[in-house]
Design a protein around this motif. Sequence first.
Motif, PDB file in Angstrom:
ATOM      1  N   LEU A   1     -20.662  28.753  23.297  1.00  0.00           N
ATOM      2  CA  LEU A   1     -20.614  28.739  21.884  1.00  0.00           C
ATOM      3  C   LEU A   1     -21.087  29.863  20.951  1.00  0.00           C
ATOM      4  O   LEU A   1     -20.633  30.102  20.019  1.00  0.00           O
ATOM      5  CB  LEU A   1     -21.231  27.258  21.553  1.00  0.00           C
TER       6      LEU A   1
ATOM      7  N   ARG B   1     -14.680  22.107  16.006  1.00  0.00           N
ATOM      8  CA  ARG B   1     -13.787  21.819  17.209  1.00  0.00           C
ATOM      9  C   ARG B   1     -14.489  22.500  18.454  1.00  0.00           C
ATOM     10  O   ARG B   1     -14.569  21.872  19.534  1.00  0.00           O
ATOM     11  CB  ARG B   1     -12.565  22.315  17.046  1.00  0.00           C
ATOM     12  N   LEU B   2     -15.122  23.688  18.206  1.00  0.00           N
ATOM     13  CA  LEU B   2     -15.636  24.320  19.331  1.00  0.00           C
ATOM     14  C   LEU B   2     -16.963  23.549  19.857  1.00  0.00           C
ATOM     15  O   LEU B   2     -17.054  23.511  21.037  1.00  0.00           O
ATOM     16  CB  LEU B   2     -16.412  25.783  18.464  1.00  0.00           C
ATOM     17  N   VAL B   3     -17.718  23.022  18.743  1.00  0.00           N
ATOM     18  CA  VAL B   3     -18.781  22.213  19.273  1.00  0.00           C
ATOM     19  C   VAL B   3     -18.498  21.032  19.879  1.00  0.00           C
ATOM     20  O   VAL B   3     -19.029  20.688  21.037  1.00  0.00           O
ATOM     21  CB  VAL B   3     -19.492  21.805  17.777  1.00  0.00           C
TER      22      VAL B   3
ATOM     23  N   ILE C   1      -6.832  31.773  12.064  1.00  0.00           N
ATOM     24  CA  ILE C   1      -6.818  30.031  12.104  1.00  0.00           C
ATOM     25  C   ILE C   1      -5.823  29.674  13.222  1.00  0.00           C
ATOM     26  O   ILE C   1      -6.099  28.824  13.708  1.00  0.00           O
ATOM     27  CB  ILE C   1      -6.621  29.621  10.768  1.00  0.00           C
TER      28      ILE C   1
ATOM     29  N   ILE D   1     -10.094  23.670  29.087  1.00  0.00           N
ATOM     30  CA  ILE D   1     -11.060  23.675  30.156  1.00  0.00           C
ATOM     31  C   ILE D   1     -12.024  24.757  30.006  1.00  0.00           C
ATOM     32  O   ILE D   1     -13.159  25.010  30.407  1.00  0.00           O
ATOM     33  CB  ILE D   1     -10.489  23.484  31.680  1.00  0.00           C
TER      34      ILE D   1
ATOM     35  N   LEU E   1     -12.710  24.858  12.589  1.00  0.00           N
ATOM     36  CA  LEU E   1     -12.662  25.582  13.977  1.00  0.00           C
ATOM     37  C   LEU E   1     -14.109  25.467  14.502  1.00  0.00           C
ATOM     38  O   LEU E   1     -14.213  25.185  15.927  1.00  0.00           O
ATOM     39  CB  LEU E   1     -12.334  27.078  13.650  1.00  0.00           C
ATOM     40  N   ILE E   2     -15.143  25.588  13.924  1.00  0.00           N
ATOM     41  CA  ILE E   2     -16.466  25.431  14.616  1.00  0.00           C
ATOM     42  C   ILE E   2     -16.792  24.202  14.956  1.00  0.00           C
ATOM     43  O   ILE E   2     -17.305  24.067  16.048  1.00  0.00           O
ATOM     44  CB  ILE E   2     -17.410  25.874  13.459  1.00  0.00           C
TER      45      ILE E   2
ATOM     46  N   MET F   1      -7.600  26.026  21.137  1.00  0.00           N
ATOM     47  CA  MET F   1      -8.337  24.963  21.192  1.00  0.00           C
ATOM     48  C   MET F   1      -7.754  23.543  21.079  1.00  0.00           C
ATOM     49  O   MET F   1      -8.126  22.443  21.190  1.00  0.00           O
ATOM     50  CB  MET F   1      -9.529  24.861  19.985  1.00  0.00           C
TER      51      MET F   1
ATOM     52  N   MET G   1     -19.712  26.011  27.483  1.00  0.00           N
ATOM     53  CA  MET G   1     -20.779  25.348  27.031  1.00  0.00           C
ATOM     54  C   MET G   1     -21.419  26.167  25.903  1.00  0.00           C
ATOM     55  O   MET G   1     -20.763  26.851  25.216  1.00  0.00           O
ATOM     56  CB  MET G   1     -21.600  25.099  27.904  1.00  0.00           C
TER      57      MET G   1
ATOM     58  N   GLY H   1     -18.360  19.476  26.985  1.00  0.00           N
ATOM     59  CA  GLY H   1     -18.817  20.851  27.677  1.00  0.00           C
ATOM     60  C   GLY H   1     -19.135  20.195  29.205  1.00  0.00           C
ATOM     61  O   GLY H   1     -18.669  21.195  30.097  1.00  0.00           O
ATOM     62  N   ASP H   2     -20.048  19.219  29.462  1.00  0.00           N
ATOM     63  CA  ASP H   2     -20.180  19.163  30.734  1.00  0.00           C
ATOM     64  C   ASP H   2     -18.869  18.729  31.621  1.00  0.00           C
ATOM     65  O   ASP H   2     -18.550  19.094  32.652  1.00  0.00           O
ATOM     66  CB  ASP H   2     -21.107  17.989  31.052  1.00  0.00           C
TER      67      ASP H   2
ATOM     68  N   ILE I   1     -12.456  26.957  27.567  1.00  0.00           N
ATOM     69  CA  ILE I   1     -13.367  26.971  26.186  1.00  0.00           C
ATOM     70  C   ILE I   1     -14.394  26.094  26.517  1.00  0.00           C
ATOM     71  O   ILE I   1     -15.665  26.542  26.451  1.00  0.00           O
ATOM     72  CB  ILE I   1     -12.548  26.618  24.948  1.00  0.00           C
ATOM     73  N   GLY I   2     -14.228  24.784  26.857  1.00  0.00           N
ATOM     74  CA  GLY I   2     -15.194  23.860  27.262  1.00  0.00           C
ATOM     75  C   GLY I   2     -16.148  24.184  28.007  1.00  0.00           C
ATOM     76  O   GLY I   2     -17.576  23.959  27.930  1.00  0.00           O
ATOM     77  N   SER I   3     -15.806  24.656  29.268  1.00  0.00           N
ATOM     78  CA  SER I   3     -16.462  25.124  30.238  1.00  0.00           C
ATOM     79  C   SER I   3     -17.645  26.245  29.940  1.00  0.00           C
ATOM     80  O   SER I   3     -18.523  26.458  30.714  1.00  0.00           O
ATOM     81  CB  SER I   3     -15.954  25.337  31.633  1.00  0.00           C
TER      82      SER I   3
ATOM     83  N   PHE J   1     -12.422  27.425   8.369  1.00  0.00           N
ATOM     84  CA  PHE J   1     -13.647  27.840   9.510  1.00  0.00           C
ATOM     85  C   PHE J   1     -14.229  26.558   9.960  1.00  0.00           C
ATOM     86  O   PHE J   1     -14.915  26.660  10.925  1.00  0.00           O
ATOM     87  CB  PHE J   1     -14.224  28.983   8.909  1.00  0.00           C
TER      88      PHE J   1
ATOM     89  N   LEU K   1     -15.675  20.842  21.915  1.00  0.00           N
ATOM     90  CA  LEU K   1     -15.299  21.161  23.130  1.00  0.00           C
ATOM     91  C   LEU K   1     -16.319  21.748  23.831  1.00  0.00           C
ATOM     92  O   LEU K   1     -16.475  21.246  25.282  1.00  0.00           O
ATOM     93  CB  LEU K   1     -14.335  22.367  23.196  1.00  0.00           C
ATOM     94  N   GLN K   2     -17.310  22.620  23.683  1.00  0.00           N
ATOM     95  CA  GLN K   2     -18.344  23.304  24.272  1.00  0.00           C
ATOM     96  C   GLN K   2     -19.564  22.525  24.531  1.00  0.00           C
ATOM     97  O   GLN K   2     -20.251  22.545  25.193  1.00  0.00           O
ATOM     98  CB  GLN K   2     -18.426  24.730  23.659  1.00  0.00           C
ATOM     99  N   VAL K   3     -19.954  21.546  23.415  1.00  0.00           N
ATOM    100  CA  VAL K   3     -21.212  20.871  23.675  1.00  0.00           C
ATOM    101  C   VAL K   3     -21.103  19.321  24.051  1.00  0.00           C
ATOM    102  O   VAL K   3     -21.515  18.994  24.932  1.00  0.00           O
ATOM    103  CB  VAL K   3     -21.925  20.852  22.379  1.00  0.00           C
TER     104      VAL K   3
ATOM    105  N   PHE L   1     -15.970  19.545  31.158  1.00  0.00           N
ATOM    106  CA  PHE L   1     -15.106  20.554  31.158  1.00  0.00           C
ATOM    107  C   PHE L   1     -15.681  21.595  32.271  1.00  0.00           C
ATOM    108  O   PHE L   1     -14.854  22.311  33.037  1.00  0.00           O
ATOM    109  CB  PHE L   1     -14.824  21.501  29.921  1.00  0.00           C
TER     110      PHE L   1
ATOM    111  N   LEU M   1     -16.330  34.098  15.193  1.00  0.00           N
ATOM    112  CA  LEU M   1     -15.811  33.433  13.919  1.00  0.00           C
ATOM    113  C   LEU M   1     -16.539  33.725  12.537  1.00  0.00           C
ATOM    114  O   LEU M   1     -15.807  34.036  11.674  1.00  0.00           O
ATOM    115  CB  LEU M   1     -16.030  31.889  14.146  1.00  0.00           C
TER     116      LEU M   1
END
Lengths: 611, 366
Positions: free
Chosen positions: B273, A34-36, B318, B232, A31-32, B325, B238, A43-44, B234-236, A28, A38-40, A46, B280
Amino acid sequence: MSKYLQSADSDWYKKRLTGVVFLVLAFFLILIARLVYLQVIEGDEFRRLSENNCIRLQNIDPSRGLIFDCNGKLLVDNRPAFDLSIILKDAKPVEHTIEMLSQYINVPATELMSKIIRKTGASSYAPILLKQDIGRDTLAAIEVHKYNLPGIVVSVKPRRHYIYKQSAAHLIGYLGEISSDELKSEKFFCNKAGDYIGKFGVEKKYESLLRGKRGGRQVEVNAAGQVVRVLRTVKAFPGHNIYLSIDSLLQQKAEELLEGLAGTIIAMEPATGQILAMASSPAFDQNAFVNGMSHKQWDSLISNPFRPMENKAINAEYPPASLYKIVTAIAGLEEGIIDENTLFHCPGYYKCGNRVFRCWEKRGHGKVDVVKALSESCDVFFYQVGQKLGVDKLAWYARACGLGSPTGINLDYEAKGLIPTADWKRSRTGIGWQLGETLSVAIGQSYNLVTPLQMMTLISGIANGGIRHQPLIIGKVETAEGEIVSENNRKVTGKLPASQRTIDIVKKGLWDAVNKRKGTAWIAAHIDDVDISGKTGTAQLVGRKGGDESAYKDKIHKFDHLKPHAWFVAYAPSKEPQIAVTVIVEHGEHGSSAAAPLSRELIKTYLSISK
Amino acid sequence: MFDRRLVQNFDWSLLGLTCVLSCMGLVTLYSAVTAGTQVLQMEYYKQLIWYLVGLFFLIISFLFNYKAFDQWGHVIYILCISLLVGVLIFGADSKGAIRWLKFGFFSIQPSEPVKIAVIIILTRHYSKHTNTAGLTLRELINPFLLTMVPFFLIVKQPDLGTAIMIVLIAGSMTVFVKIEKRSFLYLIISCIISIPLVWFFLREYQKARILTFLDPERDPLGTGYHIIQSKIAIGSGMISGKGFLQGTQNALSFLPEQHTDFIFSVLAEEWGLTGSVMMLIVFLLLIIKGLNVAYRCREPFGTILSVGITAMIFWQVIINIGMVMGLMPVVGVTLPFISYGGSSLVTVMICIGILMNVSMRRFMVE
């Protein structure tokens, strides 16, 4: 259980479970993380890419394989066509853009808007086709005013082009837009709506070779929908080029000869079974199918009584008429019912039971042997041979000669024809076979039906000494770079049920038919410089009941569609044949006068070309 | 006799987590289908009905004593296998794969319940045949066969995602009950050796397909494009997300299968996020809860059963989220509770029911 050291109890499991928890946590965390990322962190970037939905896919259409004749002369190619589409999301305001556009392309704005309205509900990023195949002048106007027309895109699409309008139309076929049913089928899994695929003829049958492989690119576009950057490209692969077996000069000659008539001419190389020409008249313009056809055009094609959409060489069935006497002669000779010396007397009629069967020659042929019977097409001779053979024996020989079943040519909709037997009639009508019908069958009338191509393989078999070939329409297939993919060699499908001696006798009969003064084709097909052999046929569509000749003549002169079909099969030169020809002219009346001259002309052309 | 302890031991936290996830699923599905066509919106109401059906099955699954699975496991297994065979013979076609059995007005995807059948049959086997030294190669033959039969039937459909799930579930359970050290080593070595051997025998197009599977970028017009669009989306999102129903990627129907396999990207775009991590965490709590049920159960059958079920939910989460992603190959694995699809939803509801069953009967042992 004794061999186990210690059986697992729940305490033991509990210990193992603690390890599992850490494993789960680790996954987990990944996964988190990876989220950070992509999104942080990203993020800009994307968010920017998502703003205008910048990443789009564009198709790269493969160029379809070309089609050549046997000498490498180009028959079908692709020309660039410019299609006009609109991407709604980029065209702001839509109404204004459409109004501007309508001035440049001379299409009323309302018509353009209706095309857009029909597509509502689709993604606003999908281009909507407004006008296909705009001319170069319109293209220039659009390019000049590009900045007043946001969201309007011009795409170049290769469009099929049939260089010789109407020529070999039935053989080559045409393309059409893929239908929704075809889209669903497994066979077209890589096709998309709006694609053009082969719908008829070689274009359809060899679709998978001609098609090529689609490519595409991932692009990034700006706010106006213009490509800023190409991210990735997958190359398109062009389709294979196909060389047909036909000789376009001969093909065009055949079409010229059929001008204004309904019928077909086929020419084949006896040694290989290659089709040298295959013309069916009337024909159609293949380009009309690709460029879009009006309802009126389509209706006139469909309602035309001479059936232009039909390839008469393979889709149409005709009574074989006197051509069938070749089969009766072979059967009689092979079964020992006659030999080359057997004589029958022909007084102009033949009595069978209490019925009288006429010969076409009222005055009679006198003493007739098999050669004379073939050359002068004596009905009485073959009535007697047929009577002795019986219908089922005759049917067996006809089938062995390739009649009544598809020849195996690689084209769709090949007709089967029909060779009647006693069983067939009983199961069909419930009535037993009549002896009189056997006599009709023996001279090719009655229920018999054959396709011109079946007749072609038979006469080609006689010409080459007894071998039946599968008719070949493809010479070779090459990749776009010129590497040979496949080269069609001849394929033997069987042998005629005839000994060399029998074939020689038949050949003599066919030679006499053209080269003896009393032969049925003497006037029409004989020429001094070429040694032709052949056989005429006249397929009657209405009977002459009770020998009432004048009533019959009256009838067929009043109604053109009751006139008999005219057949002629031939090969030349008689000694070592290089070409065999089959001609049928629908309602041409006499094989000798309507069909034989066409064969003669075609043979002359071929022999002069090949020299 | 009705035992009052059953009510006292009722696992409210499992039910609570299930409800939270179901609500998250309904909200996300709502935004996924709103952008789409009328047909898609009909699917939303269909899914609502599936939630009710799932709830019904969840209740059924905890009513009887789970020990019955020990008795009837082989029957369930054989029944599910015959359904799979039925699919191959009578199955309905969808996008080139045959996965469905049609029963009048609804159709089911037997490969989903097969996952439960495999968990039960392996539990039945392992609860009788394990020891602290671990399983030897010889002892692994039977479980191996029990796994491979449904595996190949599902590969044949083809449904690679579910087939891989079956192997992962069976593998996790087997490792949990322990494989003997030397045997484990042999297994790993033989796997490493066989990979290049198998590769050598594959045809060119099969190799290309596997390479694309491992690296979607090789197919920029198909899977590669889907992954880029999903990243894109997911990333967008933010940190705080674009807001409910404000996702543009989803709204444009750019996402492939946005209401089934790629639904997580819809959530991540709209809730950012914050929302993604929250989901999650709920999944993590559910999985920990499942392991806790296994921990508290005082006999091997219940423990192994709970571990198997938890493994199933764990791997689906998972793999699905890793896939959207761009961390993992793209295979068709649904996100439990969230993805559209009746069979997968009912299956996961049954799983929760079984976990509750084990949990509320923990006092019954000894």
